[in-house]
Write a protein that holds these residues in place. Sequence first.
Motif, PDB file in Angstrom:
ATOM      1  N   MET A   1       0.897  -1.376  -0.185  1.00  0.00           N
ATOM      2  CA  MET A   1       0.077  -0.324  -0.104  1.00  0.00           C
ATOM      3  C   MET A   1       0.882   1.375  -0.059  1.00  0.00           C
ATOM      4  N   ASN A   2       0.780   2.077  -0.891  1.00  0.00           N
ATOM      5  CA  ASN A   2       1.540   3.354  -0.877  1.00  0.00           C
ATOM      6  C   ASN A   2       0.940   4.403  -0.170  1.00  0.00           C
ATOM      7  N   ILE A   3       1.791   5.063   0.718  1.00  0.00           N
ATOM      8  CA  ILE A   3       1.434   5.863   1.632  1.00  0.00           C
ATOM      9  C   ILE A   3       1.080   7.240   0.958  1.00  0.00           C
ATOM     10  N   VAL A   4       2.030   7.403   0.152  1.00  0.00           N
ATOM     11  CA  VAL A   4       2.123   8.662  -0.761  1.00  0.00           C
ATOM     12  C   VAL A   4       1.404   8.674  -2.009  1.00  0.00           C
ATOM     13  N   GLU A   5       0.273   9.096  -2.039  1.00  0.00           N
ATOM     14  CA  GLU A   5      -0.454   8.952  -3.696  1.00  0.00           C
ATOM     15  C   GLU A   5      -1.309  10.211  -3.773  1.00  0.00           C
ATOM     16  N   TRP A   6      -2.043  10.303  -5.010  1.00  0.00           N
ATOM     17  CA  TRP A   6      -2.857  11.526  -5.195  1.00  0.00           C
ATOM     18  C   TRP A   6      -4.052  11.444  -4.032  1.00  0.00           C
ATOM     19  N   SER A   7      -4.398  10.312  -3.642  1.00  0.00           N
ATOM     20  CA  SER A   7      -5.532  10.450  -2.675  1.00  0.00           C
ATOM     21  C   SER A   7      -5.335  10.855  -1.406  1.00  0.00           C
ATOM     22  N   LEU A   8      -3.757  10.990  -1.087  1.00  0.00           N
ATOM     23  CA  LEU A   8      -3.504  11.546  -0.196  1.00  0.00           C
ATOM     24  C   LEU A   8      -3.796  13.083   0.149  1.00  0.00           C
ATOM     25  N   LEU A   9      -3.853  13.921  -1.064  1.00  0.00           N
ATOM     26  CA  LEU A   9      -4.111  15.105  -1.174  1.00  0.00           C
ATOM     27  C   LEU A   9      -5.595  15.398  -0.758  1.00  0.00           C
ATOM     28  N   ALA A  10      -6.244  14.576  -1.270  1.00  0.00           N
ATOM     29  CA  ALA A  10      -7.786  14.486  -0.709  1.00  0.00           C
ATOM     30  C   ALA A  10      -7.922  14.507   0.702  1.00  0.00           C
ATOM     31  N   GLY A  11      -7.179  13.751   1.286  1.00  0.00           N
ATOM     32  CA  GLY A  11      -7.345  13.335   2.853  1.00  0.00           C
ATOM     33  C   GLY A  11      -6.654  14.595   3.739  1.00  0.00           C
ATOM     34  N   VAL A  12      -5.665  15.186   3.023  1.00  0.00           N
ATOM     35  CA  VAL A  12      -5.087  16.565   3.559  1.00  0.00           C
ATOM     36  C   VAL A  12      -5.989  17.251   3.538  1.00  0.00           C
ATOM     37  N   LEU A  13      -6.791  17.887   2.491  1.00  0.00           N
ATOM     38  CA  LEU A  13      -7.726  18.755   2.338  1.00  0.00           C
ATOM     39  C   LEU A  13      -8.843  18.712   3.118  1.00  0.00           C
ATOM     40  N   THR A  14      -9.380  17.514   3.324  1.00  0.00           N
ATOM     41  CA  THR A  14     -10.464  17.156   4.068  1.00  0.00           C
ATOM     42  C   THR A  14     -10.201  17.402   5.385  1.00  0.00           C
ATOM     43  N   ALA A  15      -8.963  16.985   5.920  1.00  0.00           N
ATOM     44  CA  ALA A  15      -8.689  16.940   7.644  1.00  0.00           C
ATOM     45  C   ALA A  15      -8.390  18.774   7.753  1.00  0.00           C
ATOM     46  N   THR A  16      -7.654  19.368   6.860  1.00  0.00           N
ATOM     47  CA  THR A  16      -7.548  20.826   7.093  1.00  0.00           C
ATOM     48  C   THR A  16      -8.568  21.614   7.209  1.00  0.00           C
ATOM     49  N   ALA A  17      -9.556  21.433   6.430  1.00  0.00           N
ATOM     50  CA  ALA A  17     -10.697  22.407   6.347  1.00  0.00           C
ATOM     51  C   ALA A  17     -11.332  22.937   7.505  1.00  0.00           C
ATOM     52  N   PRO A  18     -12.073  21.775   8.317  1.00  0.00           N
ATOM     53  CA  PRO A  18     -12.597  22.357   9.736  1.00  0.00           C
ATOM     54  C   PRO A  18     -11.241  23.342  10.339  1.00  0.00           C
ATOM     55  N   VAL A  19     -10.283  22.763  10.695  1.00  0.00           N
ATOM     56  CA  VAL A  19      -9.255  23.736  11.388  1.00  0.00           C
ATOM     57  C   VAL A  19      -9.045  24.778  10.820  1.00  0.00           C
ATOM     58  N   LEU A  20      -9.097  24.976   9.445  1.00  0.00           N
ATOM     59  CA  LEU A  20      -8.630  26.171   8.803  1.00  0.00           C
ATOM     60  C   LEU A  20      -9.650  27.308   8.951  1.00  0.00           C
ATOM     61  N   LEU A  21     -10.764  26.931   8.832  1.00  0.00           N
ATOM     62  CA  LEU A  21     -12.022  27.586   8.821  1.00  0.00           C
ATOM     63  C   LEU A  21     -12.143  28.199  10.554  1.00  0.00           C
ATOM     64  N   ALA A  22     -11.765  27.268  11.544  1.00  0.00           N
ATOM     65  CA  ALA A  22     -11.793  27.953  12.931  1.00  0.00           C
ATOM     66  C   ALA A  22     -10.808  28.892  13.034  1.00  0.00           C
ATOM     67  N   ALA A  23      -9.552  28.549  12.407  1.00  0.00           N
ATOM     68  CA  ALA A  23      -8.514  29.029  12.758  1.00  0.00           C
ATOM     69  C   ALA A  23      -8.438  30.585  12.243  1.00  0.00           C
ATOM     70  N   LEU A  24      -9.007  30.590  10.936  1.00  0.00           N
ATOM     71  CA  LEU A  24      -9.432  32.027  10.173  1.00  0.00           C
ATOM     72  C   LEU A  24     -10.221  33.016  11.226  1.00  0.00           C
ATOM     73  N   GLY A  25     -11.334  32.391  11.816  1.00  0.00           N
ATOM     74  CA  GLY A  25     -12.008  33.065  12.922  1.00  0.00           C
ATOM     75  C   GLY A  25     -11.166  33.672  13.766  1.00  0.00           C
ATOM     76  N   GLY A  26     -10.007  32.782  14.358  1.00  0.00           N
ATOM     77  CA  GLY A  26      -9.361  32.964  15.518  1.00  0.00           C
ATOM     78  C   GLY A  26      -8.291  34.289  14.865  1.00  0.00           C
ATOM     79  N   LEU A  27      -7.748  33.923  13.954  1.00  0.00           N
ATOM     80  CA  LEU A  27      -6.895  35.143  13.361  1.00  0.00           C
ATOM     81  C   LEU A  27      -7.593  36.540  13.375  1.00  0.00           C
ATOM     82  N   ILE A  28      -9.033  36.554  12.703  1.00  0.00           N
ATOM     83  CA  ILE A  28      -9.438  37.955  12.576  1.00  0.00           C
ATOM     84  C   ILE A  28      -9.775  38.465  14.086  1.00  0.00           C
ATOM     85  N   CYS A  29     -10.232  37.571  14.975  1.00  0.00           N
ATOM     86  CA  CYS A  29     -10.384  38.004  16.318  1.00  0.00           C
ATOM     87  C   CYS A  29      -8.889  38.707  16.926  1.00  0.00           C
TER      88      CYS A  29
END
Length: 299
Positions: free
Chosen positions: A1-29
């Motif tokens: 099983m390859n750990i690094v492949e194109w589908s990893l990018l999808a997993g990265v973006l999925t994991a990042t999105a909730p944190v990024l939205l909350a962090a953007l709110g924290g940055l504006i504050c």
Amino acid sequence: MNIVEWSLLAGVLTATAPVLLAALGGLICQVAGVFNIALEGQLLWGAFTAVVVSDLTGSAWAGVLGAITATLLFAGLLSVASVSLRADPIVVAVGLNLLALGLTAFLMRQIFGVGGTYSSPDLAGLPTLAELGLDLPVVGPQSPLVPVALALVAAAAWWLGRTRSGLRVRAVGQHREAAEAVGLRVGGYQHGATLVAGGLCGLAGAQLALGNVTLFSEGMSAGRGWIAVVAVMLSGVRPGRLLLACLLFGVAEAIGFRLQGVGLPQQAADAAPYVITLVALVLAAVAGRKRRGNEGEAL
């Protein structure tokens, strides 16, 4: 099983999105001079209300709107207490985090009649980009809120650096007395920033509960709000750096999931994003101390 492949990018973006939205709110504050560590509780409240509204209406988009509205109102408690009443924002935020944790667990039993995790075939999750007619094979079956999160970071960078209102928010956070002296309504800008952060955390919660998965679990924010706070601290209130800090968490989480498939214990994989975030915070602190030391020697 390859750990690094194109589908990893999808997993990265999925994991990042909730944190990024909350962090953007924290940055504006943070830019407005409000240190907001209530992101964890607001994200959890957003996830819960998204599931409740989606379950009641059968519409994921109604769930998103409900999450934004409910979390904006929840953030109003922090806004009134810390800006209007001048209470310690850290104490208020900790209280709100605990309130969200306890209240969601209590209401879950009252509304759904279950504890732990609620999932139902009738619960409407967010459609993928492919289902909406946008075929992006490289990034995988993403929720529409993922590109929205990335677009909001770019919009925030433009707003804070190029618009009159954005520059005024920065002035309020950097020089409160000077801003008051020229007639700016400091309290109004800080109220606005806190409420915007609440709305973004509601969006983050909707992505987490209806985009990443389609369920609600007690405490499902699982420290993402705290990681968002760390991302704000690492960013130096620059949206571009904020995105990189959140992507660091997303990469760690996505790789952790992959490593579970090749035999890494689940506990180690679950801990990986938080360990990497802590290491990044320590390295940033060391680099900052070194930079200040060099500046002192130069003087």
